[in-house]
Structures are given as structure tokens and as C-alpha cells.
Design a protein around this motif. Structure first.
Motif, PDB file in Angstrom:
ATOM      1  N   LYS A   1       0.831  -1.226   0.000  1.00  0.00           N
ATOM      2  CA  LYS A   1       0.000   0.000   0.000  1.00  0.00           C
ATOM      3  C   LYS A   1       0.851   1.255   0.000  1.00  0.00           C
ATOM      4  O   LYS A   1       0.472   2.275  -0.575  1.00  0.00           O
ATOM      5  N   ALA A   2       2.004   1.211   0.655  1.00  0.00           N
ATOM      6  CA  ALA A   2       2.892   2.382   0.707  1.00  0.00           C
ATOM      7  C   ALA A   2       3.395   2.733  -0.695  1.00  0.00           C
ATOM      8  O   ALA A   2       3.386   3.908  -1.090  1.00  0.00           O
TER       9      ALA A   2
ATOM     10  N   ILE B   1       7.397  10.999  -3.071  1.00  0.00           N
ATOM     11  CA  ILE B   1       7.453   9.524  -2.984  1.00  0.00           C
ATOM     12  C   ILE B   1       8.196   9.104  -1.713  1.00  0.00           C
ATOM     13  O   ILE B   1       7.715   8.275  -0.928  1.00  0.00           O
ATOM     14  N   GLU B   2       9.341   9.691  -1.488  1.00  0.00           N
ATOM     15  CA  GLU B   2      10.123   9.352  -0.293  1.00  0.00           C
ATOM     16  C   GLU B   2       9.341   9.664   0.980  1.00  0.00           C
ATOM     17  O   GLU B   2       9.316   8.866   1.927  1.00  0.00           O
TER      18      GLU B   2
ATOM     19  N   LYS C   1       6.919   7.863   5.798  1.00  0.00           N
ATOM     20  CA  LYS C   1       5.889   8.099   6.807  1.00  0.00           C
ATOM     21  C   LYS C   1       5.112   6.829   7.134  1.00  0.00           C
ATOM     22  O   LYS C   1       4.663   6.623   8.265  1.00  0.00           O
ATOM     23  N   MET C   2       4.972   5.946   6.129  1.00  0.00           N
ATOM     24  CA  MET C   2       4.241   4.693   6.365  1.00  0.00           C
ATOM     25  C   MET C   2       5.130   3.617   6.985  1.00  0.00           C
ATOM     26  O   MET C   2       4.694   2.483   7.202  1.00  0.00           O
ATOM     27  N   GLY C   3       6.394   3.960   7.247  1.00  0.00           N
ATOM     28  CA  GLY C   3       7.256   3.042   8.003  1.00  0.00           C
ATOM     29  C   GLY C   3       8.198   2.199   7.152  1.00  0.00           C
ATOM     30  O   GLY C   3       8.765   1.213   7.649  1.00  0.00           O
ATOM     31  N   TYR C   4       8.379   2.594   5.896  1.00  0.00           N
ATOM     32  CA  TYR C   4       9.241   1.805   5.003  1.00  0.00           C
ATOM     33  C   TYR C   4      10.339   2.672   4.406  1.00  0.00           C
ATOM     34  O   TYR C   4      10.479   3.841   4.765  1.00  0.00           O
TER      35      TYR C   4
ATOM     36  N   THR D   1      11.750  -2.810   3.529  1.00  0.00           N
ATOM     37  CA  THR D   1      11.540  -2.610   4.966  1.00  0.00           C
ATOM     38  C   THR D   1      12.635  -1.696   5.529  1.00  0.00           C
ATOM     39  O   THR D   1      13.661  -1.464   4.895  1.00  0.00           O
ATOM     40  N   LYS D   2      12.391  -1.205   6.754  1.00  0.00           N
ATOM     41  CA  LYS D   2      13.330  -0.262   7.384  1.00  0.00           C
ATOM     42  C   LYS D   2      14.723  -0.848   7.535  1.00  0.00           C
ATOM     43  O   LYS D   2      15.714  -0.122   7.510  1.00  0.00           O
ATOM     44  N   ASP D   3      14.799  -2.168   7.723  1.00  0.00           N
ATOM     45  CA  ASP D   3      16.122  -2.784   7.871  1.00  0.00           C
ATOM     46  C   ASP D   3      16.724  -3.178   6.522  1.00  0.00           C
ATOM     47  O   ASP D   3      17.787  -3.792   6.461  1.00  0.00           O
ATOM     48  N   GLY D   4      16.033  -2.805   5.443  1.00  0.00           N
ATOM     49  CA  GLY D   4      16.631  -2.987   4.119  1.00  0.00           C
ATOM     50  C   GLY D   4      17.714  -1.939   3.913  1.00  0.00           C
ATOM     51  O   GLY D   4      17.764  -0.923   4.620  1.00  0.00           O
TER      52      GLY D   4
END
Ligand code: MN
Ligand code: MN
Length: 295
Positions: free
Chosen positions: A107-108, A133-134, A139-142, A190-193
Motif C-alpha cells: 500500500k505504501a 514519494i520518499e 511516513k508509512m514506516g518503510y 523494509t526499514k532494515d533494508g
């Protein structure tokens, strides 16, 4: 414009069918061949081999001849579709997700694309699109993939030189023209990517770089055969195994790669091996907004 609109409509219909279909249990070969045959049945041609990139592979995987890789529960599959009518290309992608914990990440990317498309018009700065885009993905956590971007398109050219970034970038940018088509394609992980893709080892999409004779007459015949069918557009070995036996084809392609008549696109893999999602539309800007040809 008419070629773009026809290509866009077909790309959109085929994409929506792919979005609704349940792909678990299908091989990547079946998915690629099915999507490409739908494009041909509707009177257009694939602009590039359908990309079926799984999980940490962000882009540029298409099925090998008889590819047995099968979609399974827990997979995230990016289906990236190119359609052309007389060389006018529509480029669009959908992510199908069989792991509910990544539903919000899909969805993000889609929300970022929707907002980018909404703001696009003549003179919109590409850097402003990247910033939006960023912002939405973050903001959606990714995390957006920073070294993948959208692009301008020209007749028979998929990547025509200008980039629409997926992040905010320093320095000068350009304003969108009303005379050009642009693909906008947010990718998220993901954030840890790492948020950066690297070239993988696998290469199964090819394109002609030079028609200068390789001095191997069989390889040159193959080169002319490919040129007649696909010109500078990317192609897959699957598309040639009706006319060439597979082992022979692979050795001739090897020759053409060595002589630099043909180049290969490596798969693009998330730097930390994390899951990647994508959404993509092709647009043509106007004074008050943009025509989403794949909408
Ligand atoms: Mn694409
Ligand atoms: Mn694209």
C-alpha cells in the motif's frame, strides 16, 4: 498519443487481470507466457519480457525457457508489464503479495505512486516527485529504493534518458514536458533494508547494442533475426526457442555477448536481502494534470 493510449489501455487490462489472479502454484514461466500472450491477443506486443521478480529481487527477472520456479505462500511477486503499439510504450507494474505482513508495504508503494501521479503536470519538477514519494513511503514506516527510478520514454526506447527519482535529490532537476511520456515507479523495502539494489548474478533479459557483424555467421544470422523482431527492445531466450534449439541458442547468445553485439541486464537485488515491492504507471503530463495511460 493514440499509440500511447492504445498501449496503455492494454497494459492496464492485462495488469488488472494479473492483480486479481491467484498465482500461488504457478511457475514464473506460466505467468510470463500468459501475460505476454494476452498482450498479443489484444493486438499489441510486449515492449520487454514480462518481469516476474520475487521477494528480495526488485526487478529484471524474467522466466527462463521452461523456468520451474513456482510462486508459493509467503512470496511477494512484482509483475512488471511493458506493452507497445508501433513503438509507443506503456510501462506498468503490480505487486501481488502472499504474506499478509507486507500488505501495508504494498500500500505504501501504491500510495506514493497515486500521489506522484496526482501532482504531475507540465513543469512539475522531477525532484519534487521524488521528495513526495520518499515522504509517503517513509511516513508509512518503510524505505524507498534510492537507486531505482522512473524514466522518460520515447518511441522504441524504454529508458530515454531522464530519471524520476524515488527520493529527494540534491541539485538541478528538470520539469516534466507535455510532449514526453514518463514512467513513475516507487519501490519500497523494509526499514532494515539497505534501500539500495545491487546487480545479481542472474541475467535473463537481453538487448541488442550493435549490429556490427561478429564474423560468426550463425551468430550474425541470429542477430539479424532478433533485430527484425525486437529492434533495440529487450528480449528473452523464451522468445527465441521456437526457432532455435535451446543449447544452440545459449551458445550463440554467448558469442554475441562476448562480441558486444548483445548486452544482458542483471537482476537487481535488495542490498540487505529484504523484501521489495513496486507500483508503476506511465503518464503524459498536460497543463492541469496528467493522462495516466495505464490508469
Ligand atoms: Mn516497468
Ligand atoms: Mn519502468
Amino acid at each position: 498519443m493514440d499509440g500511447y493510449l492504445r498501449a496503455g489501455r492494454i497494459a492496464s487490462e492485462v495488469r488488472e487481470r494479473a492483480r486479481k489472479k491467484y498465482h500461488v502454484g504457478s511457475t514464473l514461466f506460466e505467468i510470463c507466457e500468459s501475460v505476454e500472450s494476452q498482450i498479443r491477443e489484444k493486438g499489441a506486443e510486449p515492449a520487454f519480457p514480462v518481469n516476474t521478480s520475487l521477494n528480495e529481487i526488485a526487478a529484471h527477472y524474467t522466466a527462463e525457457p521452461n523456468d520451474q520456479i513456482t510462486v508459493k505462500e509467503g512470496d511477494i511477486l512484482k509483475i512488471d508489464i511493458g506493452v507497445h503499439v508501433d513503438g509507443y510504450i506503456a510501462d506498468t507494474a503490480v505487486t501481488v503479495c502472499y504474506d499478509p505482513k507486507y500488505g501495508l508495504m504494498v500500500k505504501a508503494a501504491e500510495a506514493a505512486l497515486a500521489e506522484a501521479v496526482r501532482m504531475a503536470r507540465i513543469n512539475t519538477k522531477a525532484s519534487d516527485i521524488g521528495k513526495v514519494i520518499e515522504g509517503i513511503i517513509t511516513k508509512m514506516g518503510y524505505k524507498p529504493i534510492q537507486n531505482l527510478s522512473g524514466h522518460s520514454l520515447q518511441q522504441y526506447v524504454i529508458h530515454a534518458g531522464k530519471s524520476i527519482p524515488n527520493i529527494w535529490t540534491f541539485g538541478s532537476s528538470f520539469g516534466l514536458l507535455g510532449t514526453e511520456a514518463y514512467a513513475i515507479e516507487p519501490f519500497a523495502t523494509t526499514k532494515d533494508g539497505l534501500g539500495i539494489v545491487r546487480d545479481g548474478k542472474v541475467k535473463n533479459i537481453f538487448g541488442i547494442t550493435s549490429r556490427k557483424p561478429s564474423k560468426d555467421s550463425d551468430a550474425d544470422r541470429l542477430l539479424e533475426h532478433i533485430w527484425a523482431k525486437y529492434k533495440t527492445l529487450p528480449f528473452a531466450l523464451r522468445w527465441l526457442t521456437k526457432d532455435y534449439e535451446e543449447a544452440r541458442l545459449r551458445s550463440l547468445i554467448e558469442t554475441l555477448l562476448k562480441k558486444k553485439n548483445v548486452h544482458a541486464y542483471p537482476i537487481l537485488v535488495e542490498g540487505n536481502g529484504r523484501m521489495v515491492v513496486q507500483a508503476e504507471h506511465t503518464i503524459i503530463p498536460n497543463e492541469s494534470g496528467a493522462t495516466v495511460i495505464t490508469g
